[in-house]
Design a protein around this motif. Sequence first.
Motif, PDB file in Angstrom:
ATOM      1  N   THR A  30      -3.445  -8.620  -5.503  1.00  0.00           N
ATOM      2  CA  THR A  30      -3.007  -8.285  -4.152  1.00  0.00           C
ATOM      3  C   THR A  30      -1.483  -8.365  -4.087  1.00  0.00           C
ATOM      4  O   THR A  30      -0.829  -8.886  -5.000  1.00  0.00           O
ATOM      5  CB  THR A  30      -3.593  -9.275  -3.127  1.00  0.00           C
ATOM      6  N   ARG A  31      -0.934  -7.894  -2.988  1.00  0.00           N
ATOM      7  CA  ARG A  31       0.514  -8.013  -2.795  1.00  0.00           C
ATOM      8  C   ARG A  31       0.935  -9.480  -2.774  1.00  0.00           C
ATOM      9  O   ARG A  31       1.983  -9.832  -3.322  1.00  0.00           O
ATOM     10  CB  ARG A  31       0.943  -7.316  -1.504  1.00  0.00           C
ATOM     11  N   GLU A  32       0.094 -10.315  -2.178  1.00  0.00           N
ATOM     12  CA  GLU A  32       0.404 -11.746  -2.119  1.00  0.00           C
ATOM     13  C   GLU A  32       0.436 -12.354  -3.520  1.00  0.00           C
ATOM     14  O   GLU A  32       1.290 -13.193  -3.822  1.00  0.00           O
ATOM     15  CB  GLU A  32      -0.611 -12.492  -1.250  1.00  0.00           C
ATOM     16  N   MET A  35       3.596 -11.512  -5.169  1.00  0.00           N
ATOM     17  CA  MET A  35       4.668 -12.363  -4.644  1.00  0.00           C
ATOM     18  C   MET A  35       4.626 -13.740  -5.291  1.00  0.00           C
ATOM     19  O   MET A  35       5.665 -14.286  -5.669  1.00  0.00           O
ATOM     20  CB  MET A  35       4.559 -12.467  -3.119  1.00  0.00           C
ATOM     21  N   LEU A  79       7.268  -5.167  -5.692  1.00  0.00           N
ATOM     22  CA  LEU A  79       7.094  -5.554  -4.291  1.00  0.00           C
ATOM     23  C   LEU A  79       7.612  -4.449  -3.365  1.00  0.00           C
ATOM     24  O   LEU A  79       6.974  -4.127  -2.359  1.00  0.00           O
ATOM     25  CB  LEU A  79       7.767  -6.893  -4.005  1.00  0.00           C
ATOM     26  N   ARG A  82       4.951  -1.777  -3.489  1.00  0.00           N
ATOM     27  CA  ARG A  82       3.720  -2.152  -2.799  1.00  0.00           C
ATOM     28  C   ARG A  82       3.899  -2.217  -1.280  1.00  0.00           C
ATOM     29  O   ARG A  82       2.940  -2.059  -0.530  1.00  0.00           O
ATOM     30  CB  ARG A  82       3.197  -3.499  -3.321  1.00  0.00           C
ATOM     31  N   TYR A  83       5.132  -2.474  -0.820  1.00  0.00           N
ATOM     32  CA  TYR A  83       5.413  -2.519   0.617  1.00  0.00           C
ATOM     33  C   TYR A  83       6.097  -1.247   1.107  1.00  0.00           C
ATOM     34  O   TYR A  83       6.576  -1.199   2.237  1.00  0.00           O
ATOM     35  CB  TYR A  83       6.241  -3.756   0.964  1.00  0.00           C
ATOM     36  N   ASP A  84       6.165  -0.229   0.260  1.00  0.00           N
ATOM     37  CA  ASP A  84       6.734   1.065   0.608  1.00  0.00           C
ATOM     38  C   ASP A  84       8.157   0.933   1.165  1.00  0.00           C
ATOM     39  O   ASP A  84       8.482   1.460   2.235  1.00  0.00           O
ATOM     40  CB  ASP A  84       5.825   1.806   1.600  1.00  0.00           C
ATOM     41  N   VAL A  85       8.980   0.203   0.425  1.00  0.00           N
ATOM     42  CA  VAL A  85      10.386   0.019   0.786  1.00  0.00           C
ATOM     43  C   VAL A  85      11.229   0.902  -0.121  1.00  0.00           C
ATOM     44  O   VAL A  85      11.079   0.868  -1.342  1.00  0.00           O
ATOM     45  CB  VAL A  85      10.797  -1.467   0.614  1.00  0.00           C
TER      46      VAL A  85
END
Length: 111
Positions: A30-32, A35, A79, A82-85
């Motif tokens: 997962t994204r978490e 992290m 990251l 995954r967070y579309d930044v």
Amino acid sequence: MHLRELQERAIRIHDLYDELNRRERNRAWTREEFMLGFVGDVGDLAKLVMAEEGAREMPGGREALEHELADCLWSVLILAYRYDVNLGAAFERTMDELDQAISTRLSADPS
């Protein structure tokens, strides 16, 4: 390598990790979890920097320091993905803000 090339390479490795994790654990991270992995890498990097500065013993030397810096960069790139930044745009914007804030403080009358 340019940022876009770094991101593309990082995503290829990310996709391989997803495939491996699905095969071995029946699920991708997962994204978490990415992290948390990054936090672990930052901790390892901190220890290696301390070793480089003579504050502690740590095996691996310069090669280990370079490896952890690359791991941390990979995590930041993933990251952002995954967070579309848009990391390039965010970096430019942040550096512009810092440049302005620091320049303003430096040009202020100290009296």
